[in-house]
Design a protein around this motif. Structure first.
Motif, PDB file in Angstrom:
ATOM      1  N   PRO A   1      30.671 -16.197 -50.571  1.00  0.00           N
ATOM      2  CA  PRO A   1      30.825 -15.150 -51.892  1.00  0.00           C
ATOM      3  C   PRO A   1      29.536 -15.114 -52.664  1.00  0.00           C
ATOM      4  CG  PRO A   1      32.680 -16.874 -51.769  1.00  0.00           C
ATOM      5  CD  PRO A   1      31.834 -17.302 -50.891  1.00  0.00           C
ATOM      6  N   SER A   2      28.624 -16.100 -52.611  1.00  0.00           N
ATOM      7  CA  SER A   2      27.592 -16.015 -53.568  1.00  0.00           C
ATOM      8  C   SER A   2      26.389 -15.260 -52.938  1.00  0.00           C
ATOM      9  CB  SER A   2      26.935 -17.390 -53.941  1.00  0.00           C
ATOM     10  OG  SER A   2      28.017 -18.102 -54.330  1.00  0.00           O
ATOM     11  N   PHE A   3      26.505 -14.833 -51.706  1.00  0.00           N
ATOM     12  CA  PHE A   3      25.409 -14.136 -50.848  1.00  0.00           C
ATOM     13  C   PHE A   3      24.780 -13.127 -51.720  1.00  0.00           C
ATOM     14  CE2 PHE A   3      23.686 -11.042 -48.046  1.00  0.00           C
ATOM     15  CZ  PHE A   3      22.512 -11.829 -47.619  1.00  0.00           C
ATOM     16  N   TYR A   4      25.715 -12.101 -52.035  1.00  0.00           N
ATOM     17  CA  TYR A   4      25.208 -10.577 -52.626  1.00  0.00           C
ATOM     18  C   TYR A   4      24.868 -11.180 -54.171  1.00  0.00           C
ATOM     19  CZ  TYR A   4      26.338  -7.903 -48.671  1.00  0.00           C
ATOM     20  OH  TYR A   4      26.361  -7.257 -47.465  1.00  0.00           O
ATOM     21  N   PRO A   5      25.374 -11.973 -54.916  1.00  0.00           N
ATOM     22  CA  PRO A   5      25.086 -12.032 -56.427  1.00  0.00           C
ATOM     23  C   PRO A   5      23.685 -12.728 -56.391  1.00  0.00           C
ATOM     24  CG  PRO A   5      27.410 -12.638 -56.136  1.00  0.00           C
ATOM     25  CD  PRO A   5      27.124 -12.384 -54.671  1.00  0.00           C
ATOM     26  N   LYS A   6      23.365 -13.658 -55.535  1.00  0.00           N
ATOM     27  CA  LYS A   6      22.026 -14.449 -55.337  1.00  0.00           C
ATOM     28  C   LYS A   6      21.188 -13.257 -54.878  1.00  0.00           C
ATOM     29  CE  LYS A   6      23.302 -19.126 -54.728  1.00  0.00           C
ATOM     30  NZ  LYS A   6      23.372 -20.327 -53.707  1.00  0.00           N
ATOM     31  N   LEU A   7      21.499 -12.298 -53.976  1.00  0.00           N
ATOM     32  CA  LEU A   7      20.323 -11.412 -53.452  1.00  0.00           C
ATOM     33  C   LEU A   7      20.212 -10.446 -54.665  1.00  0.00           C
ATOM     34  CD1 LEU A   7      19.201 -10.098 -51.090  1.00  0.00           C
ATOM     35  CD2 LEU A   7      21.176  -8.751 -50.597  1.00  0.00           C
ATOM     36  N   TYR A   8      21.281 -10.116 -55.473  1.00  0.00           N
ATOM     37  CA  TYR A   8      20.840  -9.324 -56.716  1.00  0.00           C
ATOM     38  C   TYR A   8      19.856  -9.899 -57.730  1.00  0.00           C
ATOM     39  CZ  TYR A   8      22.073  -6.402 -60.704  1.00  0.00           C
ATOM     40  OH  TYR A   8      22.050  -5.541 -61.944  1.00  0.00           O
ATOM     41  N   ARG A   9      20.150 -11.188 -57.683  1.00  0.00           N
ATOM     42  CA  ARG A   9      19.149 -11.877 -58.828  1.00  0.00           C
ATOM     43  C   ARG A   9      17.746 -12.041 -58.153  1.00  0.00           C
ATOM     44  NH1 ARG A   9      23.809 -15.082 -59.587  1.00  0.00           N
ATOM     45  NH2 ARG A   9      23.093 -16.810 -58.033  1.00  0.00           N
ATOM     46  N   MET A  10      17.744 -11.960 -56.875  1.00  0.00           N
ATOM     47  CA  MET A  10      16.171 -11.863 -56.259  1.00  0.00           C
ATOM     48  C   MET A  10      15.377 -10.565 -56.438  1.00  0.00           C
ATOM     49  SD  MET A  10      16.802 -13.797 -52.673  1.00  0.00           S
ATOM     50  CE  MET A  10      15.166 -13.350 -52.011  1.00  0.00           C
ATOM     51  N   LEU A  11      16.326  -9.757 -56.557  1.00  0.00           N
ATOM     52  CA  LEU A  11      15.659  -8.199 -56.955  1.00  0.00           C
ATOM     53  C   LEU A  11      14.925  -8.191 -58.111  1.00  0.00           C
ATOM     54  CD1 LEU A  11      15.303  -5.636 -55.506  1.00  0.00           C
ATOM     55  CD2 LEU A  11      17.547  -4.951 -56.175  1.00  0.00           C
ATOM     56  N   THR A  12      13.987  -8.588 -58.382  1.00  0.00           N
ATOM     57  CA  THR A  12      13.350  -8.603 -59.837  1.00  0.00           C
ATOM     58  C   THR A  12      12.260  -7.454 -59.718  1.00  0.00           C
ATOM     59  OG1 THR A  12      11.751 -10.213 -59.329  1.00  0.00           O
ATOM     60  CG2 THR A  12      13.753 -10.892 -60.379  1.00  0.00           C
ATOM     61  N   ALA A  13      11.592  -7.223 -60.860  1.00  0.00           N
ATOM     62  CA  ALA A  13      10.702  -6.063 -60.980  1.00  0.00           C
ATOM     63  C   ALA A  13       9.133  -6.813 -60.169  1.00  0.00           C
ATOM     64  CB  ALA A  13      10.164  -5.818 -62.275  1.00  0.00           C
ATOM     65  N   ASP A  14       9.027  -8.265 -60.427  1.00  0.00           N
ATOM     66  CA  ASP A  14       7.940  -8.746 -59.746  1.00  0.00           C
ATOM     67  C   ASP A  14       7.893  -8.982 -58.424  1.00  0.00           C
ATOM     68  OD1 ASP A  14       6.998  -9.254 -62.286  1.00  0.00           O
ATOM     69  OD2 ASP A  14       7.772 -11.404 -62.623  1.00  0.00           O
TER      70      ASP A  14
ATOM     71  N   PHE B   1      23.041  -2.624 -57.131  1.00  0.00           N
ATOM     72  CA  PHE B   1      21.924  -2.491 -56.500  1.00  0.00           C
ATOM     73  C   PHE B   1      21.255  -1.435 -56.619  1.00  0.00           C
ATOM     74  CE2 PHE B   1      23.869  -6.317 -54.356  1.00  0.00           C
ATOM     75  CZ  PHE B   1      22.719  -6.878 -54.129  1.00  0.00           C
ATOM     76  N   ALA B   2      21.786  -0.394 -56.436  1.00  0.00           N
ATOM     77  CA  ALA B   2      21.197   1.137 -56.671  1.00  0.00           C
ATOM     78  C   ALA B   2      20.305   1.165 -57.849  1.00  0.00           C
ATOM     79  CB  ALA B   2      21.995   2.065 -56.265  1.00  0.00           C
ATOM     80  N   LYS B   3      21.045   0.814 -58.911  1.00  0.00           N
ATOM     81  CA  LYS B   3      20.476   0.965 -60.373  1.00  0.00           C
ATOM     82  C   LYS B   3      19.535  -0.148 -60.627  1.00  0.00           C
ATOM     83  CE  LYS B   3      20.461   2.125 -64.836  1.00  0.00           C
ATOM     84  NZ  LYS B   3      20.167   3.281 -65.422  1.00  0.00           N
ATOM     85  N   ARG B   4      19.565  -1.201 -59.986  1.00  0.00           N
ATOM     86  CA  ARG B   4      18.502  -2.288 -60.350  1.00  0.00           C
ATOM     87  C   ARG B   4      17.378  -1.792 -59.535  1.00  0.00           C
ATOM     88  NH1 ARG B   4      19.289  -7.624 -62.334  1.00  0.00           N
ATOM     89  NH2 ARG B   4      17.613  -8.991 -61.831  1.00  0.00           N
ATOM     90  N   LEU B   5      17.490  -1.512 -58.593  1.00  0.00           N
ATOM     91  CA  LEU B   5      16.305  -0.745 -57.502  1.00  0.00           C
ATOM     92  C   LEU B   5      15.660   0.234 -58.393  1.00  0.00           C
ATOM     93  CD1 LEU B   5      17.800  -0.612 -53.887  1.00  0.00           C
ATOM     94  CD2 LEU B   5      15.640  -1.922 -54.599  1.00  0.00           C
ATOM     95  N   ALA B   6      16.349   1.306 -58.915  1.00  0.00           N
ATOM     96  CA  ALA B   6      15.770   2.291 -59.567  1.00  0.00           C
ATOM     97  C   ALA B   6      15.089   2.039 -60.816  1.00  0.00           C
ATOM     98  CB  ALA B   6      16.867   3.274 -59.911  1.00  0.00           C
TER      99      ALA B   6
END
Length: 486
Positions: free
Chosen positions: A300-313, A344-349
């Motif tokens: 279950p933690s796959f997508y939450p961890k993937l979300y945390r990886m998606l940073t501006a850096d 994910f869409a919002k964080r990407l934008a």
């Protein structure tokens, strides 16, 4: 008994001849063996001793008498003969191990002689019995300890038939257990080189699966596949350099997982890699996703961890295009909940406002695909400037849980900002989101990069800009002589 300190090449040659022709001299094999193990001997004498042992066992290994298993001899066989057979077998094992140990010699000549002789013994055995896993394991261990990439490559060429594949896998597994301490990190590349050469794809194909029960070798193949599974798990526990770690992760999903009996055993290794962050997490993504989608792994933690990886850096990192490509693949499932896709869409934008132009183009195309695949997210695009989500954005960019970031109550106002970007490609891509389009997904254009984007728009400029080509008649150079030098 010939004294070692008085042994010469001539005496050794004479002694070898007696051993070959007279059974009563068989005990002298121990004398020749001592010449191999004696470190103080000259290189020439050591080479001669190895050569002598090869001649002796080239003759002894031409029949199966020595390999008869204990207890299988005829009842009428005398006790002395049985004991002699056991002694010969034990002596042969000592000889084989002694010669294998010389593979680690600093002398290239001794190393080559030891390698060739050991391999010759193993090949001669297989004429009468199956390849000995114990002796093959000793041979493999000394090759890996030597840290000679060329020797590993040569051994890889021998790993072709079933017996060799199985013996190699078992040898590597035993070696990995024995050398699991951090001090043996320098041995891992050679173990990986040899393990990667063991190809069992022919045994794991669907065509072979249908026919394997009809073949006599099916039992051996089953044990090979089982050994492949356990050997990889054991090898991954060995200490590894960062470079080797990344090499393994980058190929695991294509070259290893499809051939494993139980790929779920990799979960601990992959989760630990995923938690490390950076490039290591990125390289673990593909393998984890395959286990989740194809092997029903509950993680279950796959997508939450993937979300945390998606940073501006991350959008400035060298591997950003690879990450976004995988992210596009991971988010294509129609079973994903709307709040997760919106997050994910919002964080990407949101992060794209700080990204370089060539990355923004890719990000906008990913968002376009998300909206086409998940119609419930369209509301984020079509909320007008008077909507409360635009006037005061409820999105929480610092929130690391996609379920708590309020993305679904927000809007993609960032796209309105990007529509005014100086790069024409970004503005054009954003405007396609406002128009009703078909369900065909757009390509990400990962191959362009920043240089490709720059060259693309450079070609759009006029090649023949207007220039003043008529020489002015009213220009008096003397009036400007104090300002310009002509």
């Amino acid at each position: 008994m010939v004294e070692l300190n008085k042994m010469t090449i001539e005496k050794l040659s004479t002694l070898t001849g007696k051993i070959l022709t007279d059974v009563s001299y068989t005990n002298e094999i121990s004398t020749v063996l001592d010449l191999v193990t004696e470190e103080q001997n000259s290189e020439i004498l050591t080479l001669a001793a190895i050569s002598s042992l090869k001649k002796i066992y080239d003759k002894l290994l031409t029949n199966s008498w020595m390999f008869d298993v204990k207890g299988d001899t005829k009842e009428t066989e005398e006790k002395e003969v049985s004991e002699y057979r056991d002694w010969m077998r034990d002596t042969y094992n000592e000889v084989f191990c002694a010669i294998c140990s010389k593979i680690n010699s600093l002398s290239p000549e001794i190393l080559e002689s030891a390698y060739a002789t050991s391999l010759s013994f193993l090949s001669a055995e297989t004429v009468f019995v199956k390849l000995s896993r114990d002796r093959a394991g000793v041979f493999i261990e000394h090759i890996l300890i030597s840290k000679q990439s060329e020797l590993v490559t040569r051994l890889s060429n021998e790993v072709s038939d079933l017996d060799w594949k199985y013996a190699t896998l078992r040898g590597i597994e035993r070696f990995s257990k024995k050398h699991s301490a951090e001090t043996h990190v320098d041995m891992s590349p050679f173990v990986y080189q040899l393990l990667s050469s063991v190809d069992i794809s022919e045994f794991t194909s669907s065509e072979h699966t249908e026919k394997k029960r009809k073949t006599d070798a099916s039992k051996t193949i089953f044990h090979i596949c089982k050994a492949y599974n356990s050997t990889w798990i054991q090898f991954l526990k060995m200490p590894k350099s960062k470079e080797l770690y990344h090499t393994i992760l980058s190929s695991l999903h294509e070259k290893v997982i499809p051939h494993m009996q139980n790929p779920k055993l990799l979960i601990d290794f992959l989760v630990d890699s995923y938690d490390l962050g950076g490039t290591t997490s990125l390289l673990a993504l593909n393998s984890l996703f395959i286990l989740i989608t194809e092997y029903n792994l509950d993680y279950p933690s796959f997508y939450p961890k993937l979300y945390r990886m998606l940073t501006a850096d991350l959008l400035h990192a060298p591997y950003v295009t690879r990450f976004i490509s995988m992210l596009d693949t991971f988010l294509k499932s129609p079973l994903l909940p709307a709040y997760l896709v919106a997050a994910f869409a919002k964080r990407l934008a949101h992060n794209s406002l700080q990204a370089p132009p060539h990355v923004i183009v890719i990000v906008v195309r990913v968002i376009t695909n998300l909206i086409k695949l998940h119609p419930s997210v369209k509301r984020l695009v079509h909320r007008g400037p008077d909507h409360a989500a635009v006037r005061e954005d409820p999105f929480l960019p610092a929130e690391q849980d996609p379920a708590q970031c309020n993305a679904l109550q927000s809007s993609l106002w960032e796209l309105e900002v990007l529509a005014e970007h100086y790069c024409p490609g970004i503005a054009t891509t954003v405007k396609t989101l406002r128009k009703p389009t078909d369900e065909i997904l757009v390509g990400l254009g990962l191959e362009k990069g920043y240089d490709g984007l720059f060259k693309e728009y450079l070609k759009m400029w006029s090649k023949d800009p207007p220039l003043e080509f008529t020489e002015p008649l009213t220009f008096n150079q003397s009036e400007y002589a104090d300002i310009f030098t002509f």
